[in-house]
Design an enzyme around this catalytic site. Sequence first.
Site, short mmCIF file in Angstrom:
data_model
loop_
_atom_site.label_atom_id
_atom_site.label_comp_id
_atom_site.label_asym_id
_atom_site.label_seq_id
_atom_site.Cartn_x
_atom_site.Cartn_y
_atom_site.Cartn_z
N TYR A 60 15.67 -33.92 3.16
CA TYR A 60 15.23 -32.54 3.42
C TYR A 60 13.72 -32.43 3.32
CZ TYR A 60 15.19 -27.41 2.82
OH TYR A 60 14.95 -26.06 2.95
N LYS B 115 11.19 -31.29 6.29
CA LYS B 115 10.39 -30.08 6.13
C LYS B 115 8.90 -30.38 6.06
CE LYS B 115 13.65 -26.93 6.13
NZ LYS B 115 13.74 -25.92 7.20
#
Length: 273
Positions: free
Chosen positions: A153, A157
């Site tokens: 993640y 991001k």
Amino acid sequence: MSEVFAGKVGWITGASSGIGAALARALSGEGMHVILSGRDEARLAEVAQDCETETLVLPFDVRDEDAMHAATEKAIKWRGGVDLFVANAGISQRSRATQTAMQVYRNIIDIDLTAQIAATQALLPHFAVRGSGHLVFVSSVAGKIGIPLRTAYCAAKHGLVGYADALRAELSQSGVSVHVACPGSVATNVSRNALSADGSPRGRSDSVIDNGMPADEAARRILDGVASGEREIIVARGGESSWGEQRRTPDALFDQVAAMVANGYMDKIEGEG
């Protein structure tokens, strides 16, 4: 109502729940006509019912580029153009790197980064011709610092922030503004829907998420930041806000890179060789 949004058209991916749904309601409350995209048409229709202005539901999987391009064409034709695009679709993770299957990395990066870039690239010619509008990328505080149990993640991001920052510089003379929103813990289903080490849905939430900022408040902070021209919008409380602020990119640095573009940097590099 803000003149930034009223009477214009906004398109949100990941609009069936959480921050995306809250953004749709908030934008509609500002008088903006909203396009809602996500995989679940029924849930999108429910969000549309909560909106005060005209809506268009365009369901598709962000990883299906053919469907995404078809939706882009429909979105542009709906009311003569798109004024604001929010790249919000995404999925999180809760697993140790030492235990995480490589396919989990591929899936999260595909959804949270590659698909968001593809959707933006499809819209860029439209925004360039109009010479106005707002591109909003929903990253995360985890897109600015590394958070344990979220290696995939964080990678996605962080990548989204990098793409947005470079794109902002390239578009700095065009009239199109680029904004990055970095939420911390927001009370949504993000943890419940997160992928486990084997790629299966986690199926349970975290107390920090359950006690996080309400989605409507997060949406309001994002839109206030867009309306005021913030390039990087930290949407967090307490320690998470401190983390985000410590890693906030200074406006002076954004200005320096934009000045390079204004002084012909891209033309010079493209002309070499």
